[in-house]
Motif scaffolding. Structure first.
Motif, PDB file in Angstrom:
ATOM      1  N   ASP A 119       0.911  -1.306   0.032  1.00 18.76           N
ATOM      2  CA  ASP A 119      -0.156  -0.051   0.142  1.00 18.76           C
ATOM      3  C   ASP A 119       0.795   1.349  -0.060  1.00 18.76           C
ATOM      4  OD1 ASP A 119      -2.253  -1.488  -0.005  1.00 18.76           O
ATOM      5  OD2 ASP A 119      -2.739  -1.487   2.060  1.00 18.76           O
ATOM      6  N   ALA A 120       2.169   1.113   0.225  1.00 19.03           N
ATOM      7  CA  ALA A 120       2.827   2.414   0.260  1.00 19.03           C
ATOM      8  C   ALA A 120       2.996   2.942  -1.025  1.00 19.03           C
ATOM      9  CB  ALA A 120       4.143   2.170   0.782  1.00 19.03           C
ATOM     10  N   ASN A 121       3.145   4.174  -1.253  1.00 14.02           N
ATOM     11  CA  ASN A 121       3.521   4.710  -2.641  1.00 14.02           C
ATOM     12  C   ASN A 121       4.804   4.463  -3.118  1.00 14.02           C
ATOM     13  OD1 ASN A 121       0.929   6.288  -2.264  1.00 14.02           O
ATOM     14  ND2 ASN A 121       2.096   8.134  -1.285  1.00 14.02           N
ATOM     15  N   GLY A 122       4.843   4.087  -4.451  1.00 11.01           N
ATOM     16  CA  GLY A 122       5.741   3.896  -5.300  1.00 11.01           C
ATOM     17  C   GLY A 122       6.198   2.374  -5.268  1.00 11.01           C
ATOM     18  N   SER A 140       6.958  -1.210  -6.105  1.00 13.15           N
ATOM     19  CA  SER A 140       6.664  -2.067  -7.375  1.00 13.15           C
ATOM     20  C   SER A 140       6.698  -3.535  -7.002  1.00 13.15           C
ATOM     21  CB  SER A 140       7.683  -1.749  -8.432  1.00 13.15           C
ATOM     22  OG  SER A 140       9.090  -2.008  -7.890  1.00 13.15           O
ATOM     23  N   ARG A 194      10.974   6.060  -5.655  1.00 18.44           N
ATOM     24  CA  ARG A 194      10.629   7.106  -4.659  1.00 18.44           C
ATOM     25  C   ARG A 194       9.753   6.508  -3.430  1.00 18.44           C
ATOM     26  NH1 ARG A 194       8.760  11.810  -8.946  1.00 18.44           N
ATOM     27  NH2 ARG A 194      10.905  11.915  -9.964  1.00 18.44           N
ATOM     28  N   VAL A 195      10.314   5.521  -2.900  1.00 19.65           N
ATOM     29  CA  VAL A 195       9.475   4.962  -1.712  1.00 19.65           C
ATOM     30  C   VAL A 195       9.993   5.634  -0.585  1.00 19.65           C
ATOM     31  CG1 VAL A 195       9.031   2.953  -0.316  1.00 19.65           C
ATOM     32  CG2 VAL A 195       9.163   2.724  -2.942  1.00 19.65           C
ATOM     33  N   ASP A 196       9.298   6.143   0.504  1.00 16.64           N
ATOM     34  CA  ASP A 196       9.752   6.620   1.660  1.00 16.64           C
ATOM     35  C   ASP A 196       9.834   5.645   2.858  1.00 16.64           C
ATOM     36  OD1 ASP A 196      10.258   8.317   3.681  1.00 16.64           O
ATOM     37  OD2 ASP A 196       8.179   9.221   3.847  1.00 16.64           O
ATOM     38  N   SER A 204       8.461   6.240   6.279  1.00 17.97           N
ATOM     39  CA  SER A 204       6.965   6.116   6.698  1.00 17.97           C
ATOM     40  C   SER A 204       6.769   4.783   6.485  1.00 17.97           C
ATOM     41  CB  SER A 204       6.167   6.981   5.750  1.00 17.97           C
ATOM     42  OG  SER A 204       6.673   6.384   4.495  1.00 17.97           O
TER      43      SER A 204
END
Length: 122
Positions: free
Chosen positions: A26-29, A31, A47-49, A52
Motif C-alpha cells: 500500500d505504500a506509494n511507489g 513495485s 521514490r519509496v519513503d 514512513s
C-alpha cells in the motif's frame, strides 16, 4: 530513482506476514515486495519513503528495523554507462597532448622621461 529497501520485521505467523505485505504494497511507489529468510522483507520501487514505511510497520507489527536503502540500476543504464566508459577509454588513447599558446605576445610599453635616459616597462 529506483530503490531497494531491506527491512527486518518480526513476523511470527502467517497473519503477521500478510499484514506486513499489505502495509508494504500500500505504500506509494512500491513495485515489488519479497521475503528473504524468516524476518527480512525486501521492498523495491521508485521514490519509496522508507521512514514512513518503517513507521507503519512498527505501528501495526511492533518491531521493524530498516537495514539498508540502496539505489538499483537498470540493465539499460548499466549498458549505457559501460559503452560510455569504453568510448572514453578509446578516445583517451587517441588524444594528443594540447598546448596552450598566447595568440599575441604581451604588450610592453616603453616610457621615456626627460630626466631618465633608460626605458621603463609599465
Amino acid at each position: 530513482m529506483k530503490q531497494k529497501i531491506v527491512i527486518r520485521v518480526s513476523m511470527d505467523c502467517d497473519k503477521c506476514r500478510r499484514k506486513a505485505f499489505r502495509i508494504a504494497v500500500d505504500a506509494n511507489g512500491v513495485s515489488s515486495v519479497a521475503l528473504e529468510g524468516d524476518n527480512k522483507m525486501t521492498v523495491t520501487g521508485e521514490r519509496v519513503d522508507s521512514v514512513s514505511l518503517g513507521r507503519a510497520l512498527r505501528k501495526k507489527l511492533g518491531h521493524a528495523v530498516i537495514e539498508s536503502v540502496e539505489e538499483v540500476k537498470d540493465k539499460k543504464e548499466k549498458k549505457k554507462k559501460e559503452k560510455e566508459e569504453e568510448e572514453d577509454e578509446e578516445n583517451d588513447e587517441i588524444l594528443l597532448p594540447w598546448y596552450s599558446y598566447a595568440p599575441y605576445p604581451p604588450a610592453v610599453a616603453c616610457v621615456h622621461h626627460e630626466y631618465d635616459s633608460g626605458c621603463t616597462v609599465m
